[in-house]
Write a protein that holds these residues in place. Structure first.
Motif, PDB file in Angstrom:
ATOM      1  N   GLN A 196     -48.007  -5.027 -40.748  1.00 19.30           N
ATOM      2  CA  GLN A 196     -47.756  -5.372 -38.951  1.00 19.30           C
ATOM      3  C   GLN A 196     -46.663  -4.494 -38.873  1.00 19.30           C
ATOM      4  O   GLN A 196     -46.443  -3.545 -38.173  1.00 19.30           O
ATOM      5  CB  GLN A 196     -47.925  -6.703 -39.242  1.00 19.30           C
ATOM      6  N   ASP A 200     -46.005  -1.428 -36.339  1.00 21.35           N
ATOM      7  CA  ASP A 200     -45.403  -1.400 -35.053  1.00 21.35           C
ATOM      8  C   ASP A 200     -44.919  -0.465 -34.960  1.00 21.35           C
ATOM      9  O   ASP A 200     -44.436   0.050 -33.849  1.00 21.35           O
ATOM     10  CB  ASP A 200     -44.791  -3.265 -35.690  1.00 21.35           C
ATOM     11  N   ASP A 204     -44.860   2.334 -32.204  1.00 24.48           N
ATOM     12  CA  ASP A 204     -43.367   2.158 -31.516  1.00 24.48           C
ATOM     13  C   ASP A 204     -43.151   3.971 -31.087  1.00 24.48           C
ATOM     14  O   ASP A 204     -42.903   4.687 -29.829  1.00 24.48           O
ATOM     15  CB  ASP A 204     -42.532   1.563 -31.787  1.00 24.48           C
ATOM     16  N   ASP A 256     -50.275  -1.164 -28.979  1.00 24.13           N
ATOM     17  CA  ASP A 256     -48.819  -1.846 -29.129  1.00 24.13           C
ATOM     18  C   ASP A 256     -49.215  -3.095 -28.637  1.00 24.13           C
ATOM     19  O   ASP A 256     -48.700  -4.582 -29.115  1.00 24.13           O
ATOM     20  CB  ASP A 256     -47.620  -1.609 -28.512  1.00 24.13           C
ATOM     21  N   ALA A 257     -49.939  -3.746 -27.860  1.00 25.58           N
ATOM     22  CA  ALA A 257     -50.374  -5.133 -26.819  1.00 25.58           C
ATOM     23  C   ALA A 257     -51.105  -5.756 -28.515  1.00 25.58           C
ATOM     24  O   ALA A 257     -50.993  -6.762 -28.484  1.00 25.58           O
ATOM     25  CB  ALA A 257     -51.460  -5.034 -25.683  1.00 25.58           C
ATOM     26  N   SER A 260     -49.456  -7.165 -30.873  1.00 31.16           N
ATOM     27  CA  SER A 260     -48.000  -8.212 -30.721  1.00 31.16           C
ATOM     28  C   SER A 260     -48.831  -9.097 -30.357  1.00 31.16           C
ATOM     29  O   SER A 260     -48.461 -10.341 -31.138  1.00 31.16           O
ATOM     30  CB  SER A 260     -47.825  -7.284 -29.191  1.00 31.16           C
ATOM     31  N   HIS A 261     -50.218  -9.447 -30.055  1.00 25.60           N
ATOM     32  CA  HIS A 261     -50.463 -10.526 -29.928  1.00 25.60           C
ATOM     33  C   HIS A 261     -51.311 -10.641 -31.253  1.00 25.60           C
ATOM     34  O   HIS A 261     -51.515 -12.306 -31.400  1.00 25.60           O
ATOM     35  CB  HIS A 261     -52.362  -9.651 -29.608  1.00 25.60           C
ATOM     36  N   LYS A 263     -49.691 -11.086 -33.909  1.00 23.24           N
ATOM     37  CA  LYS A 263     -48.172 -11.179 -34.496  1.00 23.24           C
ATOM     38  C   LYS A 263     -48.330 -13.235 -34.989  1.00 23.24           C
ATOM     39  O   LYS A 263     -48.626 -13.676 -33.732  1.00 23.24           O
ATOM     40  CB  LYS A 263     -46.697 -10.986 -34.092  1.00 23.24           C
TER      41      LYS A 263
END
Length: 263
Positions: A196, A200, A204, A256-257, A260-261, A263
């Motif tokens: 992760q 990430d 980014d 990215d979304a 994040s979801h 995590k």
């Protein structure tokens, strides 16, 4: 799931059929007047993908998924044919059998996009889309190469007297080559690299660079359309590469979304 299949299929076809249509025109513009058969083939593919684009735009969200499944197969066949045409043209150029202004890298570039589109249609119809960790790396390896190519094309099609823009395009070419090499390294370290935190950071970092390139392309497109810079870049080509950068940025935003979801 049926609604998602329809939506994703139509989104892909609406975007890529326009890209394939425009590729046909760009290749045609790069042929010499003696290449009458190739010009005719390019015109035929333009008509085929214009028809596909119009059909895709006419579908409503409540269309029967079985209709879209069949449509995907039709589009896949057409894309296989334009891929073969592009590879044939590449061979003719490399073997010095035709002249013109189509760079070999450009023809290879547009054939890679056709292969990508073919694969995506096959994935949609078989229900075998990549899991998120694999998709993050696969999409970035593909699109970072596309973005690096774009920077090189812009660099070579700007008038040499546009020194500042040429320098900026050259810098983007270098930056995206480095991002691509980094993505290839991450790819070779799979699955251990698919943590992760690493994914990430990877997404980014690439989003920042793609956003900068997209903004540069938008500025160049606007200047070309206003006839404010010297180049041999058609306004449609400037808009074409801008749209592809925007598309890649949308993919990165979705990654990215999703990350994040999870995590």
């Amino acid at each position: 799931m049926a609604d998602e299949f329809v939506e994703r299929s139509l989104d892909e076809i609406r975007f890529w059929s326009r890209i394939m249509k425009e590729h046909s025109l760009f290749l045609k513009l790069g042929f010499t007047c003696e290449d009458t058969q190739l010009i005719q083939e390019a015109d035929r593919f333009y008509s085929i993908f214009e028809n596909i684009e119009n059909r895709a735009l006419a579908f409503t969200p409540d269309v029967d998924p079985r209709v879209i499944y069949d449509f995907n197969n039709v589009v896949h066949t057409a894309t296989c044919h334009i891929w073969a045409f592009k590879r044939k043209v590449l061979g003719l150029i490399i073997q010095c059998k035709i002249l013109g202004s189509n760079f070999p890298l450009l023809v290879d570039h547009v054939s890679r996009e056709a292969a990508y589109f073919m694969n995506r249609l096959k994935q949609l119809n078989t229900g075998t889309l990549d899991p998120l960790p694999d998709a993050v790396i696969n999409e970035n390896v593909f699109f970072l190469k596309i973005m690096a190519d774009h920077a090189k094309f812009i660099n070579h099609l700007l008038d040499p007297s546009e020194r500042k823009l040429v320098e900026q395009a050259r810098d983007f070419s270098h930056d995206f080559d480095q991002l691509l090499f980094q993505a290839i390294d991450l790819d070779s370290m799979r699955p251990q690299s698919q943590t992760q935190p690493l994914l990430d950071q990877f997404v980014d970092q690439n989003r920042v660079s793609v956003r900068q390139l997209r903004d540069f392309k938008k500025t160049a497109r606007d200047l070309i359309e206003a006839c404010r810079i010297k180049s041999i870049i058609p306004p449609l080509l400037a808009d074409h590469v801008f749209r592809e950068a925007s598309h890649f940025l949308e993919i990165l935003d979705a990654f990215d979304a999703a990350l994040s979801h999870s995590k």
